[in-house]
Structure formats: structure tokens, C-alpha cells
Design an enzyme around this catalytic site. Structure first.
Site, PDB file in Angstrom:
ATOM      1  N   SER A 133      41.293  15.990  -6.238  1.00  0.00           N
ATOM      2  CA  SER A 133      41.395  15.626  -4.830  1.00  0.00           C
ATOM      3  C   SER A 133      42.879  15.535  -4.437  1.00  0.00           C
ATOM      4  O   SER A 133      43.614  16.507  -4.583  1.00  0.00           O
ATOM      5  CB  SER A 133      40.633  14.330  -4.577  1.00  0.00           C
ATOM      6  OG  SER A 133      40.365  14.150  -3.214  1.00  0.00           O
ATOM      7  N   ASP A 192      34.759  17.791  -3.383  1.00  0.00           N
ATOM      8  CA  ASP A 192      35.787  16.957  -4.001  1.00  0.00           C
ATOM      9  C   ASP A 192      35.504  16.711  -5.490  1.00  0.00           C
ATOM     10  O   ASP A 192      34.405  16.284  -5.868  1.00  0.00           O
ATOM     11  CB  ASP A 192      35.802  15.616  -3.261  1.00  0.00           C
ATOM     12  CG  ASP A 192      37.018  14.780  -3.555  1.00  0.00           C
ATOM     13  OD1 ASP A 192      37.397  14.685  -4.730  1.00  0.00           O
ATOM     14  OD2 ASP A 192      37.589  14.210  -2.610  1.00  0.00           O
TER      15      ASP A 192
END
Length: 325
Positions: free
Chosen positions: A44, A208
Site C-alpha cells: 500500500s 490493496d
């Protein structure tokens, strides 16, 4: 020679500020140049920080760029990033995301749950089933798209994402993984479920990497590393405070402890930086907010410096710095 791995966990723009504060103190106090790590694992927000390091950005300028201070030297990468317009984001409210309806699991996810139950993570599967978000993360990363070269950065940069159809972790940049443009791999790693839209790479959509783990440190097993430095903005002691974010911190912390044990079982020494109560208070509850980034950098610099000075951590950090000498 000491072989060093660097793990940069997720945490939104606030997490990036935490990265930059910790990396700055490691550079300042130990002359550890994060750009020289043998392997960087980014998840991320950590994928953005890792990519900037591999593109040659120093820890000093990473911190300066975060707080919009003047840059030193001639780092064109950050100058181009600073000049690029950044679309405004709506506040990140986790409680609104968890209330959104889930889609039904497809056959690939069901098959993975049945055939690989020990690798299947129900939490990751649930997040992969959330309705797509409204923000376009690829648009947010337009400046990175202009900066990337024709090939993958060197040395190793591993970017963690999750395949939406079955909740499986994919590590872009690792040998044997399907090739992807750098900006799309980063976008996939940053595509928070329910907030950002999934990112399409080839035939699949990705989310993510924090859906699987906010740090994914255990992917460094079997790489012949001696020391691994973990910077984990979403971990740290959260006590038993109520709320989605404290619960997420507790969950992240449990995963991180498990990953650290897996590394140490192979004889890999680790040093972990995670925000304590004071830093968490400054970081707030909106990990996409840019309103207090200067305070986050300052607090993380001070607290990371205190932790790095403890005997056990200092020994490992000196060994990591000798690697880059």
C-alpha cells in the site's frame, strides 16, 4: 557481507509520513541508506515509499517532500512529483466502508477456501468482496507513471497486492510473478477496498496488499537475509480502545508478530518500528488526511530515534548501515 531487507507497511498518506520520519532518523543517526537495501517489500503506502527509494530519492528529501519543505540536491523525481496536481480525497471513514454491502464470492474464492484452508484468510476474502470504491488510485499516481523507466527498478522491489477474484496475495517484482507496469502495481497495492476502485492488470483486478497483511514481512523468508527492518505505521499498541482503527491496529499487530516470528525462526534478526500512543494520537483516525503530516514526521523521527538507540536495535542498525558502506 550483511544482507538487509526493508519492509514498508501500509497506512495511507499518514503512513508515508511515518515512513519518512523513521527513515530520516536511520539515515541521520546510523548512516543507513534505505536505497541500498537488498530487498524492499512495499505494501500500500509502503509501495510508494519503496518505489521512490528505488528511483533514487534520499530519506532526507523524502521527509522534506512530505512536509513541502525545500529539497536538497537535484532530485528531479521529487520535483516532478511536487509539481504534479494531486486530486483531493474524501475523508477516509472506515466505519462507512464496513457497512457497504458485500458481493457474493465467486467460484475461485470458494475453491481457494476449500483447497487451501491454511492459506485462506476470511478477513482478506471479506474485504475483497466489498463494493468497489469511487476514487481512482491510478489517477493519484499519474506523476509516478511519468517517472517510471522501461523496466522494473533494481535492486529488488517487491510490491504486495491481492487478487480480487480469490483473495490471493500477489507479489509484483518477485521472480516468477507476472510482469506489470510499476505504476499499476503500486496502484493495485494501494487500492483500499471500498475507497479506491480495483486496479486492472492483464486479466485480473487487484486490491490493496494490506488486505492480506499491512506489512507482508514474511515474504522475505528464504532470501538469505541477515537483518530485516520493518516500518509498520498500522501496527503498534492500541490497547482496548473502541473503534475500527484501534481494532485494525490490534489485528495488524498480531499479524506482524507472527511474521517476525517466521523470520526469526530462519535466523533473520529483525528491528520493528511501529507508532506508540503519542504518535498514534498525532496520526489521528483519517489515514488519508494531509493536515498534520509535519507533526507525524516530527513525532516519528523523535520516537524512532529513541527506539533505535536501544542496545539491541542499535546493534542491528549498525550492521545494516555497514552493509551499505
Amino acid at each position: 557481507m550483511t544482507r538487509v531487507g526493508l519492509v514498508l507497511g501500509g497506512g495511507g498518506v499518514v503512513g508515508q509520513a511515518y515512513h519518512s520520519g523513521v527513515l530520516a532518523v536511520l539515515q541521520h543517526d546510523f548512516a543507513f541508506d534505505a536505497r541500498t537495501a537488498d530487498v524492499i517489500v512495499g505494501t500500500s503506502a509502503g509501495s510508494i515509499t519503496g518505489a521512490l527509494l528505488r528511483l533514487g530519492v534520499s530519506a532526507e528529501n523524502l521527509a522534506a517532500w512530505t512536509v513541502k519543505a525545500p529539497l536538497s540536491g537535484t532530485e528531479d523525481v521529487l520535483r516532478q512529483m511536487a509539481e504534479a496536481p494531486v486530486p483531493e480525497l474524501a475523508p477516509f471513514r472506515p466505519w462507512e466502508l464496513v457497512r457497504r454491502p458485500l458481493r457474493l464470492p465467486g467460484r475461485h474464492m470458494v475453491q481457494r477456501a476449500l483447497t487451501r484452508p491454511l492459506q485462506f484468510r476470511p478477513m482478506a476474502a471479506g474485504m475483497a468482496l466489498m463494493a468497489p470504491g469511487r476514487h481512482d488510485i491510478v489517477e493519484q499516481l499519474a506523476a509516478l507513471r511519468e517517472l517510471e523507466g522501461p523496466g522494473w527498478p533494481e535492486p529488488d522491489l517487491w510490491i504486495c497486492a491481492v487478487r480480487r477474484r480469490d483473495g490471493r496475495r500477489v507479489v509484483f517484482g518477485r521472480p516468477g510473478t507476472k510482469e506489470a507496469p510499476l505504476h499499476l502495481a503500486i496502484g493495485a497495492s494501494c487500492a483500499v477496498p471500498g475507497y479506491f476502485a480495483p486496479v486492472r492488470i492483464g486479466r485480473h483486478s487487484y486490491l490493496d496488499g494490506g488486505v492480506h497483511s499491512p506489512t507482508n514481512a514474511a515474504v522475505l523468508r528464504g532470501q538469505g537475509l541477515d537483518v530485516v527492518i520493518v516500518i509498520a505505521p498500522m501496527s503498534g499498541p492500541a490497547g482496548w480502545r473502541p473503534g475500527v482503527l484501534p481494532a485494525a491496529r490490534r489485528y495488524s499487530d498480531r499479524l506482524l508478530q507472527r511474521e517476525v516470528r517466521a523470520l526469526e525462526a530462519e535466523g533473520i534478526r529483525t528491528v520493528v518500528f511501529a507508532p506508540g500512543p503519542g504518535e498514534q494520537q498525532v496520526m489521528g483516525t483519517d489515514m488519508m488526511s494531509r493536515s498534520r503530516l509535519d507533526e507525524v514526521v516530527q513525532q516519528s523521527f523523535l520516537r524512532a530515534g529513541a527506539h533505535a538507540a536501544t542496545p539491541g536495535a542499535a546493534e542491528l542498525l549498525r550492521a545494516a548501515a555497514d552493509h551499505g558502506a
